[in-house]
Scaffold this motif. Structure first.
Motif, PDB file in Angstrom:
ATOM      1  N   CYS A  31     -14.919   4.583   6.191  1.00  0.00           N
ATOM      2  CA  CYS A  31     -14.547   5.091   4.872  1.00  0.00           C
ATOM      3  C   CYS A  31     -13.028   5.241   4.780  1.00  0.00           C
ATOM      4  O   CYS A  31     -12.433   6.034   5.510  1.00  0.00           O
ATOM      5  CB  CYS A  31     -15.227   6.429   4.601  1.00  0.00           C
ATOM      6  SG  CYS A  31     -15.018   6.990   2.898  1.00  0.00           S
ATOM      7  N   THR A  32     -12.416   4.471   3.884  1.00  0.00           N
ATOM      8  CA  THR A  32     -10.967   4.502   3.684  1.00  0.00           C
ATOM      9  C   THR A  32     -10.677   4.399   2.188  1.00  0.00           C
ATOM     10  O   THR A  32     -11.330   3.640   1.478  1.00  0.00           O
ATOM     11  CB  THR A  32     -10.278   3.334   4.419  1.00  0.00           C
ATOM     12  OG1 THR A  32     -10.616   3.384   5.801  1.00  0.00           O
ATOM     13  CG2 THR A  32      -8.767   3.389   4.269  1.00  0.00           C
ATOM     14  N   LEU A  33      -9.704   5.165   1.730  1.00  0.00           N
ATOM     15  CA  LEU A  33      -9.241   5.070   0.345  1.00  0.00           C
ATOM     16  C   LEU A  33      -7.790   4.621   0.382  1.00  0.00           C
ATOM     17  O   LEU A  33      -6.973   5.245   1.060  1.00  0.00           O
ATOM     18  CB  LEU A  33      -9.359   6.419  -0.367  1.00  0.00           C
ATOM     19  CG  LEU A  33      -9.109   6.349  -1.868  1.00  0.00           C
ATOM     20  CD1 LEU A  33     -10.092   7.260  -2.592  1.00  0.00           C
ATOM     21  CD2 LEU A  33      -7.711   6.722  -2.226  1.00  0.00           C
ATOM     22  N   VAL A  34      -7.480   3.526  -0.289  1.00  0.00           N
ATOM     23  CA  VAL A  34      -6.108   3.009  -0.316  1.00  0.00           C
ATOM     24  C   VAL A  34      -5.585   3.013  -1.741  1.00  0.00           C
ATOM     25  O   VAL A  34      -6.341   2.813  -2.691  1.00  0.00           O
ATOM     26  CB  VAL A  34      -5.985   1.586   0.283  1.00  0.00           C
ATOM     27  CG1 VAL A  34      -6.337   1.578   1.745  1.00  0.00           C
ATOM     28  CG2 VAL A  34      -6.813   0.587  -0.464  1.00  0.00           C
ATOM     29  N   VAL A  35      -4.288   3.249  -1.874  1.00  0.00           N
ATOM     30  CA  VAL A  35      -3.613   3.156  -3.169  1.00  0.00           C
ATOM     31  C   VAL A  35      -2.564   2.065  -3.025  1.00  0.00           C
ATOM     32  O   VAL A  35      -1.676   2.153  -2.181  1.00  0.00           O
ATOM     33  CB  VAL A  35      -2.983   4.494  -3.590  1.00  0.00           C
ATOM     34  CG1 VAL A  35      -2.252   4.345  -4.915  1.00  0.00           C
ATOM     35  CG2 VAL A  35      -4.055   5.575  -3.692  1.00  0.00           C
ATOM     36  N   ARG A  36      -2.703   1.015  -3.849  1.00  0.00           N
ATOM     37  CA  ARG A  36      -1.825  -0.158  -3.797  1.00  0.00           C
ATOM     38  C   ARG A  36      -0.941  -0.216  -5.035  1.00  0.00           C
ATOM     39  O   ARG A  36      -1.323   0.267  -6.092  1.00  0.00           O
ATOM     40  CB  ARG A  36      -2.640  -1.450  -3.807  1.00  0.00           C
ATOM     41  CG  ARG A  36      -3.629  -1.616  -2.740  1.00  0.00           C
ATOM     42  CD  ARG A  36      -4.402  -2.934  -2.954  1.00  0.00           C
ATOM     43  NE  ARG A  36      -5.531  -3.017  -2.078  1.00  0.00           N
ATOM     44  CZ  ARG A  36      -5.489  -3.580  -0.875  1.00  0.00           C
ATOM     45  NH1 ARG A  36      -4.367  -4.106  -0.437  1.00  0.00           N
ATOM     46  NH2 ARG A  36      -6.561  -3.624  -0.123  1.00  0.00           N
ATOM     47  N   ILE A  78       0.867  -1.170   0.000  1.00  0.00           N
ATOM     48  CA  ILE A  78       0.000   0.000   0.000  1.00  0.00           C
ATOM     49  C   ILE A  78       0.905   1.221   0.000  1.00  0.00           C
ATOM     50  O   ILE A  78       1.767   1.373   0.864  1.00  0.00           O
ATOM     51  CB  ILE A  78      -0.958  -0.015   1.196  1.00  0.00           C
ATOM     52  CG1 ILE A  78      -1.944  -1.174   1.015  1.00  0.00           C
ATOM     53  CG2 ILE A  78      -1.688   1.315   1.331  1.00  0.00           C
ATOM     54  CD1 ILE A  78      -2.940  -1.351   2.113  1.00  0.00           C
ATOM     55  N   LEU A  79       0.730   2.088  -0.993  1.00  0.00           N
ATOM     56  CA  LEU A  79       1.550   3.291  -1.125  1.00  0.00           C
ATOM     57  C   LEU A  79       1.066   4.407  -0.210  1.00  0.00           C
ATOM     58  O   LEU A  79       1.858   5.209   0.274  1.00  0.00           O
ATOM     59  CB  LEU A  79       1.538   3.787  -2.569  1.00  0.00           C
ATOM     60  CG  LEU A  79       2.090   2.844  -3.624  1.00  0.00           C
ATOM     61  CD1 LEU A  79       1.896   3.440  -5.013  1.00  0.00           C
ATOM     62  CD2 LEU A  79       3.553   2.544  -3.360  1.00  0.00           C
ATOM     63  N   GLY A  80      -0.235   4.489  -0.001  1.00  0.00           N
ATOM     64  CA  GLY A  80      -0.802   5.533   0.839  1.00  0.00           C
ATOM     65  C   GLY A  80      -2.256   5.230   1.124  1.00  0.00           C
ATOM     66  O   GLY A  80      -2.899   4.464   0.399  1.00  0.00           O
ATOM     67  N   ALA A  81      -2.788   5.839   2.203  1.00  0.00           N
ATOM     68  CA  ALA A  81      -4.184   5.607   2.567  1.00  0.00           C
ATOM     69  C   ALA A  81      -4.761   6.857   3.225  1.00  0.00           C
ATOM     70  O   ALA A  81      -4.079   7.538   3.987  1.00  0.00           O
ATOM     71  CB  ALA A  81      -4.291   4.421   3.521  1.00  0.00           C
ATOM     72  N   TRP A  82      -6.006   7.138   2.892  1.00  0.00           N
ATOM     73  CA  TRP A  82      -6.757   8.216   3.526  1.00  0.00           C
ATOM     74  C   TRP A  82      -7.879   7.579   4.334  1.00  0.00           C
ATOM     75  O   TRP A  82      -8.592   6.701   3.837  1.00  0.00           O
ATOM     76  CB  TRP A  82      -7.409   9.130   2.485  1.00  0.00           C
ATOM     77  CG  TRP A  82      -6.500  10.035   1.758  1.00  0.00           C
ATOM     78  CD1 TRP A  82      -6.198  11.328   2.089  1.00  0.00           C
ATOM     79  CD2 TRP A  82      -5.795   9.779   0.547  1.00  0.00           C
ATOM     80  NE1 TRP A  82      -5.341  11.866   1.166  1.00  0.00           N
ATOM     81  CE2 TRP A  82      -5.082  10.932   0.194  1.00  0.00           C
ATOM     82  CE3 TRP A  82      -5.702   8.664  -0.286  1.00  0.00           C
ATOM     83  CZ2 TRP A  82      -4.291  11.019  -0.933  1.00  0.00           C
ATOM     84  CZ3 TRP A  82      -4.909   8.744  -1.405  1.00  0.00           C
ATOM     85  CH2 TRP A  82      -4.215   9.911  -1.717  1.00  0.00           C
ATOM     86  N   SER A  83      -8.058   8.045   5.580  1.00  0.00           N
ATOM     87  CA  SER A  83      -9.204   7.656   6.398  1.00  0.00           C
ATOM     88  C   SER A  83     -10.071   8.889   6.565  1.00  0.00           C
ATOM     89  O   SER A  83      -9.557   9.976   6.850  1.00  0.00           O
ATOM     90  CB  SER A  83      -8.759   7.168   7.777  1.00  0.00           C
ATOM     91  OG  SER A  83      -8.200   5.896   7.684  1.00  0.00           O
ATOM     92  N   PHE A  84     -11.384   8.718   6.405  1.00  0.00           N
ATOM     93  CA  PHE A  84     -12.305   9.846   6.450  1.00  0.00           C
ATOM     94  C   PHE A  84     -13.187   9.777   7.684  1.00  0.00           C
ATOM     95  O   PHE A  84     -13.581   8.691   8.127  1.00  0.00           O
ATOM     96  CB  PHE A  84     -13.161   9.876   5.177  1.00  0.00           C
ATOM     97  CG  PHE A  84     -12.326  10.045   3.952  1.00  0.00           C
ATOM     98  CD1 PHE A  84     -11.912  11.306   3.554  1.00  0.00           C
ATOM     99  CD2 PHE A  84     -11.907   8.951   3.225  1.00  0.00           C
ATOM    100  CE1 PHE A  84     -11.109  11.471   2.433  1.00  0.00           C
ATOM    101  CE2 PHE A  84     -11.107   9.101   2.101  1.00  0.00           C
ATOM    102  CZ  PHE A  84     -10.708  10.362   1.708  1.00  0.00           C
ATOM    103  N   ASP A  85     -13.497  10.945   8.234  1.00  0.00           N
ATOM    104  CA  ASP A  85     -14.357  11.066   9.409  1.00  0.00           C
ATOM    105  C   ASP A  85     -15.782  11.310   8.940  1.00  0.00           C
ATOM    106  O   ASP A  85     -16.102  12.360   8.401  1.00  0.00           O
ATOM    107  CB  ASP A  85     -13.872  12.236  10.271  1.00  0.00           C
ATOM    108  CG  ASP A  85     -14.709  12.431  11.521  1.00  0.00           C
ATOM    109  OD1 ASP A  85     -15.659  11.658  11.733  1.00  0.00           O
ATOM    110  OD2 ASP A  85     -14.403  13.367  12.274  1.00  0.00           O
TER     111      ASP A  85
END
Length: 188
Positions: free
Chosen positions: A172-177, A140-147
């Motif tokens: 809610c999470t966005l991951v870049v693999r 995983i290169l990066g991840a965003w977690s949302f509130d």
């Protein structure tokens, strides 16, 4: 017998100096605070043909959207950034951009966030951290977690790789693999 042992030791010590040692593929992470972007300096092509990059939006345990991009072994820099839109027309969207070697045309996608996003956190790696990769590796290169009203859960890229079930429990999470390929990968 003793001469062979000495010769083997000398070869082991001198090979890295002569360039005969096997070279490794690496990624070096840097975080650009001012641009809120993660940058990867890449050295590919020794054991990998490139990578398949996938961005995935997970909401209430299900992947609701994904986008894919292939890069080849000649790519030297990968920039990853995300911007949550706040204007009325695009509110509730995150634009995830992926630039390859300074070209922003490789941009990934715009992801529709669920209603009620109050903020987010981004996770990458330690600044200047270097990772070794080989064909078949995934990371995983990066991840965003949302509130979405219940607070933001900070995620760790390595922990996400070790415990992928987290994505099935996150609101809610966005991951870049990245999955590293063998041989010659597709063009950028």
């Amino acid at each position: 017998m003793r001469n062979r042992a000495i010769l083997a030791l000398l070869l082991a010590l001198l090979m890295p100096l002569t360039g005969c040692a096997a070279k490794e593929d690496t990624l070096r992470f840097t975080y650009q605070q001012a641009e809120k972007a993660a940058e990867w300096e890449m050295n590919l092509g020794n054991s990998t043909g490139g990578a398949v990059i996938t961005a995935e939006l997970w909401h209430n345990g299900e992947m609701t959207q994904s986008e894919l991009l292939e890069i080849d072994r000649t790519a030297r820099k990968l920039t990853l950034s995300g911007r949550v839109e706040t204007n009325k027309e695009a509110a509730g969207r995150i634009n995830v951009h992926l630039g390859v070697d300074g070209d922003n045309y490789a941009g990934m996608a715009c992801f529709d966030l669920p209603p009620g996003n109050l903020g987010y956190s981004f996770s990458g790696y330690q600044d200047r951290e270097t990772l070794k990769v080989k064909a078949g590796d995934a990371m995983i290169l990066g991840a965003w977690s949302f509130d979405l009203g219940d607070g933001v859960r900070v995620v760790d890229c390595q922990r996400l790789m070790e415990s992928p079930e987290y994505l099935t429990t996150s609101s809610c999470t966005l991951v870049v693999r990245a999955t590293f390929t063998e041989g010659q990968s597709g063009a950028r």
